[in-house]
Write an enzyme that holds these catalytic residues in place. Structure first.
Site, PDB file in Angstrom:
ATOM      1  CE  LYS A   4     -14.972  -5.993  -1.981  1.00 11.34           C
ATOM      2  NZ  LYS A   4     -13.975  -5.445  -1.084  1.00 11.34           N
TER       3      LYS A   4
ATOM      4  CE  LYS B 120      -6.728  -9.155  -4.004  1.00 16.34           C
ATOM      5  NZ  LYS B 120      -8.139  -8.783  -4.184  1.00 16.34           N
TER       6      LYS B 120
ATOM      7  CE  LYS C 256      -4.169  -1.943   0.503  1.00 14.78           C
ATOM      8  NZ  LYS C 256      -5.044  -2.161  -0.595  1.00 14.78           N
TER       9      LYS C 256
HETATM   10  P1  ATP Z   1     -10.148  -4.372  -2.274  1.00 12.29           P
HETATM   11  O1  ATP Z   1      -9.474  -4.168  -3.594  1.00 12.29           O
HETATM   12  O2  ATP Z   1     -11.014  -3.221  -1.895  1.00 12.29           O
HETATM   13  O3  ATP Z   1      -9.227  -4.792  -1.160  1.00 12.29           O
HETATM   14  P2  ATP Z   1     -10.902  -7.130  -2.623  1.00 12.29           P
HETATM   15  O4  ATP Z   1     -11.490  -7.588  -3.881  1.00 12.29           O
HETATM   16  O5  ATP Z   1      -9.463  -7.465  -2.344  1.00 12.29           O
HETATM   17  O6  ATP Z   1     -11.171  -5.570  -2.521  1.00 12.29           O
HETATM   18  P3  ATP Z   1     -11.634  -7.672   0.139  1.00 12.29           P
HETATM   19  O7  ATP Z   1     -12.840  -7.038   0.719  1.00 12.29           O
HETATM   20  O8  ATP Z   1     -10.279  -7.131   0.489  1.00 12.29           O
HETATM   21  O9  ATP Z   1     -11.812  -7.701  -1.465  1.00 12.29           O
HETATM   22  O10 ATP Z   1     -11.658  -9.230   0.482  1.00 12.29           O
HETATM   23  C1  ATP Z   1     -12.844  -9.970   0.745  1.00 12.29           C
HETATM   24  C2  ATP Z   1     -12.537 -11.456   0.696  1.00 12.29           C
HETATM   25  O11 ATP Z   1     -12.361 -11.876  -0.680  1.00 12.29           O
HETATM   26  C3  ATP Z   1     -11.253 -11.846   1.430  1.00 12.29           C
HETATM   27  O12 ATP Z   1     -11.499 -13.062   2.125  1.00 12.29           O
HETATM   28  C4  ATP Z   1     -10.251 -12.066   0.316  1.00 12.29           C
HETATM   29  O13 ATP Z   1      -9.251 -12.989   0.691  1.00 12.29           O
HETATM   30  C5  ATP Z   1     -11.126 -12.585  -0.821  1.00 12.29           C
HETATM   31  N1  ATP Z   1     -10.590 -12.246  -2.164  1.00 12.29           N
HETATM   32  C6  ATP Z   1     -10.436 -11.002  -2.672  1.00 12.29           C
HETATM   33  N2  ATP Z   1      -9.965 -11.048  -3.939  1.00 12.29           N
HETATM   34  C7  ATP Z   1      -9.811 -12.363  -4.256  1.00 12.29           C
HETATM   35  C8  ATP Z   1      -9.392 -13.074  -5.432  1.00 12.29           C
HETATM   36  N3  ATP Z   1      -9.048 -12.427  -6.539  1.00 12.29           N
HETATM   37  N4  ATP Z   1      -9.374 -14.436  -5.413  1.00 12.29           N
HETATM   38  C9  ATP Z   1      -9.745 -15.082  -4.279  1.00 12.29           C
HETATM   39  N5  ATP Z   1     -10.160 -14.500  -3.142  1.00 12.29           N
HETATM   40  C10 ATP Z   1     -10.206 -13.150  -3.106  1.00 12.29           C
HETATM   41 MG    MG Z   2      -8.406  -6.694  -0.546  1.00  4.62          MG
END
Ligand code: ATP
Ligand code: MG
Length: 338
Positions: free
Chosen positions: A204, A201, A119
């Protein structure tokens, strides 16, 4: 026998940040496990709105994102009668425990966390203390319910190790209160869904044209999969798959029939694969998977009164458990004067 091991169901805690629309990584990395866990465990699932402020502080997006995450979780199969669903900020006891745990968290160990370093690299102008102490707040989220099992993706393993350290430090210093939480998932491997362009990956908050959202229209799904990164195909039988091709097969295994996957795997292994055909098939199977969730989420989002009721009811139950833990913590620490 440890004091936390009784006949009661084991306690599960997990959160999703309210930073945007849920995607397939969230579904297969987290929510799919939640749906199974709700049958077996005592589950606390929350919308991590405080955590989202570390990177997404804009007030105009927050409310919409919080209710969207809630609606999409319910549409995916979470049952508000079986699990406790709430917003993190509705449980102020978490903030108090966070403050107490901060006294046991050292600057040096927090600075070493790889997600913190990432970050800092991505956003050097906004290295706020919330970002540095993210693992402490995450520990408070879990420990406030004396949580034992935490269904998180691979990106969260190190944070969880820190939660165990904080639990241990508290227990050693003040007396036993917290079980040490462990990562939990049903499969052998934690699923990690890559972005369709092969860059990192699915997430969101990044790369929206290469991310499959649970709210995507049928056409958007078809278009994104059509543009997914491929290449000229393998040149020799049984070649190693590049990451971005392996990711398409991962997706196919998650949404298509096993025979379909087998057909394309065989075609890859004898160099006869046509990625255009594979993508068409994957797109149709993906549409069939996502469309019902999208439609259900849309209809749930129309009913704000229902969503409010779920959140209030969840917050009330979460606060009962949180208050119990916090009273114990205060007592052990000597913060009980009257
Ligand atoms: P942000 O970019 O805002 O961090 P994010 O997509 O990483 O969003 P989080 O809210 O941080 O989502 O994570 C929610 C859950 O989804 C966590 O348990 C995380 O491990 C899982 N997760 C997020 N992205 C992935 C991915 N690409 N593949 C598998 N699991 C994921
Ligand atoms: Mg995340």
């Amino acid at each position: 026998m440890r004091p936390d091991m009784g006949k009661e169901k084991e306690i599960v805690v997990s959160g999703i940040r309210s930073t945007g629309i849920l995607h397939l990584g969230n579904y297969f990395g987290a929510i799919r496990n939640y749906i199974r866990m709700q049958e077996e465990f005592n589950c606390y699932f929350f919308v991590a709105d405080w955590h989202s402020l570390t990177t997404h502080p804009d007030p105009k997006d927050l409310r919409g994102n919080v209710f969207r995450v809630l609606a999409e979780n319910i549409a995916s199969g979470l049952d508000p009668e079986k699990v406790i669903l709430y917003a993190q900020s509705d449980v102020p006891e978490i903030a108090e425990l966070y403050l107490l745990l901060n006294m046991m968290a050292y600057k040096g160990e927090l600075e070493k966390v790889p997600t913190f370093k990432d970050k800092v690299r991505q956003n050097p102008d906004n290295v706020n203390a919330g970002l540095l102490t993210y693992p402490v707040l995450m520990s408070a989220d879990i420990l406030i319910h004396r949580g034992l099992k935490v269904p998180v993706g691979k990106d969260q393993e190190q944070h969880l190790e820190m939660s165990r350290n904080f639990a241990q430090r508290f227990n050693n210093r003040y007396g036993y209160l917290f079980p040490e939480p462990v990562a939990f998932n049903y499969g052998d491997d934690l699923v990690r869904i890559m972005s369709l362009d092969g860059n990192g990956k699915m997430s969101k908050s990044e790369n929206e044209n290469a991310t499959l959202y649970l709210s995507d229209t049928d056409d958007a799904i078809r278009n994104k999969i059509k543009k997914a990164k491929t290449d000229a195909g393998p040149q020799e039988p049984n070649s190693l798959m590049p990451d971005y091709i392996a990711n398409l097969f991962t997706l196919m295994r998650l949404v298509s029939a096993p025979e379909t996957v087998q057909t394309f795997e065989d075609a890859f292994n004898n160099c006869g694969i046509r990625y255009g055909d594979m993508k068409k098939q994957l797109a149709e199977d993906m549409v069939a998977f996502i469309a019902p969730i999208r439609e259900k989420a849309e209809s749930i989002r129309q009913d704000q009164a229902y969503l409010n009721r779920i959140m209030r009811q969840g917050a009330e139950k979460a606060r009962e458990s949180a208050t119990r833990t916090l009273q114990e913590a205060r007592k052990l620490m000597g913060i009980n004067y009257y």
